[in-house]
Motif scaffolding. Sequence first.
Motif, PDB file in Angstrom:
ATOM      1  N   SER A 373       0.843  -1.198   0.000  1.00  0.00           N
ATOM      2  CA  SER A 373       0.000   0.000   0.000  1.00  0.00           C
ATOM      3  C   SER A 373       0.875   1.244   0.000  1.00  0.00           C
ATOM      4  N   ALA A 374       0.266   2.355  -0.406  1.00  0.00           N
ATOM      5  CA  ALA A 374       0.957   3.647  -0.423  1.00  0.00           C
ATOM      6  C   ALA A 374      -0.088   4.739  -0.277  1.00  0.00           C
ATOM      7  N   LEU A 397      -1.094  -2.262  -6.131  1.00  0.00           N
ATOM      8  CA  LEU A 397      -0.769  -1.458  -4.949  1.00  0.00           C
ATOM      9  C   LEU A 397      -2.034  -0.743  -4.454  1.00  0.00           C
ATOM     10  N   LYS A 398      -2.370  -0.935  -3.190  1.00  0.00           N
ATOM     11  CA  LYS A 398      -3.487  -0.203  -2.596  1.00  0.00           C
ATOM     12  C   LYS A 398      -3.054   1.242  -2.387  1.00  0.00           C
ATOM     13  N   LEU A 399      -3.801   2.170  -2.993  1.00  0.00           N
ATOM     14  CA  LEU A 399      -3.394   3.576  -2.982  1.00  0.00           C
ATOM     15  C   LEU A 399      -4.450   4.443  -2.308  1.00  0.00           C
ATOM     16  N   TYR A 400      -4.021   5.219  -1.307  1.00  0.00           N
ATOM     17  CA  TYR A 400      -4.884   6.185  -0.648  1.00  0.00           C
ATOM     18  C   TYR A 400      -4.508   7.593  -1.124  1.00  0.00           C
ATOM     19  N   ASP A 457       3.012   1.416   3.191  1.00  0.00           N
ATOM     20  CA  ASP A 457       4.426   1.080   3.070  1.00  0.00           C
ATOM     21  C   ASP A 457       5.241   2.202   2.436  1.00  0.00           C
ATOM     22  N   ALA A 458       4.574   3.138   1.767  1.00  0.00           N
ATOM     23  CA  ALA A 458       5.276   4.252   1.120  1.00  0.00           C
ATOM     24  C   ALA A 458       4.401   5.493   1.211  1.00  0.00           C
ATOM     25  N   LEU A 459       5.050   6.636   1.422  1.00  0.00           N
ATOM     26  CA  LEU A 459       4.327   7.894   1.590  1.00  0.00           C
ATOM     27  C   LEU A 459       4.871   8.929   0.606  1.00  0.00           C
TER      28      LEU A 459
END
Length: 591
Positions: A373-374, A397-400, A457-459
């Motif tokens: 996710s990111a 990738l789950k993206l917010y 996992d990533a910002l």
Amino acid sequence: LTPPPPPGHLFCPEVGENASAGRRRIHPFIFMLRGRKDMDSTHQERALEAKSGEETKGRGVEPGATQTQAEAQVPSATWQPPAPATRAPAPPFRRPPLSVLEKLSDSELRQIQHEIFGILEERAALGAHDAIGMLWNTYLQHPSESHLRVLFSSRERVKALVNYLSGPDGFAVEDRKFHLRTYEKCFVGSEAVTWLVDHVNEIRTREEAVLVGQHLLQNGVFCHVVMAHSFHDEGLFYRFIRRKRVVVVGGGFAGSLIAKELQSTFDVMLIDTKPYFEATPSIPFLIGDPMRHEVIRVMHKDYLSRARIIQAHVQSIGDHAVVLRDGSRVEYSNLVICTGSRYETPWHGDDVFNPALAKDLIACNEYLKTCASAAVIGTGPTGIEVAGQLAVCFPDLKLYVITKGDKLMERAVDNAHSTLEEFFSRCPNVELIFNDVVKTYSAKTLLLGSGRNLKVDALFPCIGFKPNTQPFQETMPEVLDAQGFVKANEYLQLEEHPEIFVCGDIVGGLYEEKLAQAAQRHAAVVASNVRRVNSGRALKSYAKAQVTAMLVSAGPKHAMLVSNQTVVMQGSIASKLKAFVEYKVMRDVST
């Protein structure tokens, strides 16, 4: 040209079958400088041998006979000693080393220049005349010219020489007439050669004086009055070039164009933290295509052939000088600040990627392949482009996508909001979060204002836009407004410091989007005003564009063109249009 030999070495080892015989060859460039003297001496020796043979043969003496044998064959009463041999005429291709650089092609000259500045890249804070010294140290190795290298061995020696010959006791500078036309403040080439021989100890002959004069002309000390000739020992008129120094800080869209525009008429110095220009609107594409950085970058030295480039950070701005981080000072007559902007966020770490830094987005490509996710914080143009690349290039990738407002790209027109929402609704891995903010981020957990916790996992924080105005903060804080932008007048000039101009994202009070096209419009006005302020003409006012167009990408093959308060185009055609704009920008900068 083949690579030059190391400084201090005249010869290069021969290669191939001649190597076993111990033969050595002269470097081609040095060979040109020497005027083929080696070939001349061989030619003269053979001519003398041939003439001597003809004379002895005409008297009935074998060509190989000694003088005693010749006396024995000719009666002593009639014998006369042979006349001394005359010097054989020089072959038609002989020439003294006077116009070496003039005989090279433009491509060869550029190759030499790039090679020199490549050697000096780590010493970029030095001036252009240090490159002259390196040119002499590298190529002028023939004994008849090597002593001239002392004149160009350091920046101080070159400056002293130029000040001497352009001073009151230097070249005879006065108004002169030729064909009923008056040329103001010029000197005669032959008189300058005489002066150099008489006043400069290192110069022994008129040929050497011409060689020195040609190097001074090539490096902008003086020029022919109508730019039609190189330097010659003739009755040609030359004029000293009095070029003011313009220092440009920042090599982005505005700085690169200003330096390129002014380099032919001013002594331009570009100070940048990077050795290359980079098309920043294309940086988000590096998420899915890391190799694209080769397309969106061009080295400053490739398009600034007459400007000096310093890779450094500017610490502060002093009185007619900028102070670099290492403490050195760079003086200026006019200063142009176009340092751009940055994203400043409170979160840092290996899993936090700055969307304005190409190196971060290149590194994230491999990192994201192992992420589940990111999150993207902020939905301005940059946030939308980063989110679009992540959604399309990493479908698993789950993206917010988090925004504090109730729309995507709040400052855009209404149909732009709906167009973007429709695009992201077609991406099943994307979740849009409106009317919420991020309070904390630690241990790969986002705590939102609503109390919701998100595991990411990533910002990618696309918030905290700040102008890079740190050089003003120490010595000129009064020129900054409350938000940190520079207060400039209608000419993009500082009111209390009229020798300083500003461009791009750091300019405040214009109420326009901080776009690359706006920076380019600033650059055109500032370049014109630098010329005008040095020629005493009225300055040109900056006027905002009445119609602005903005291309926003949403993925590698989808974009949206917003113009005149409406979405004019979207989809793959708009994406191709953006690719064409990128191509045009890189072509305009590099050519």
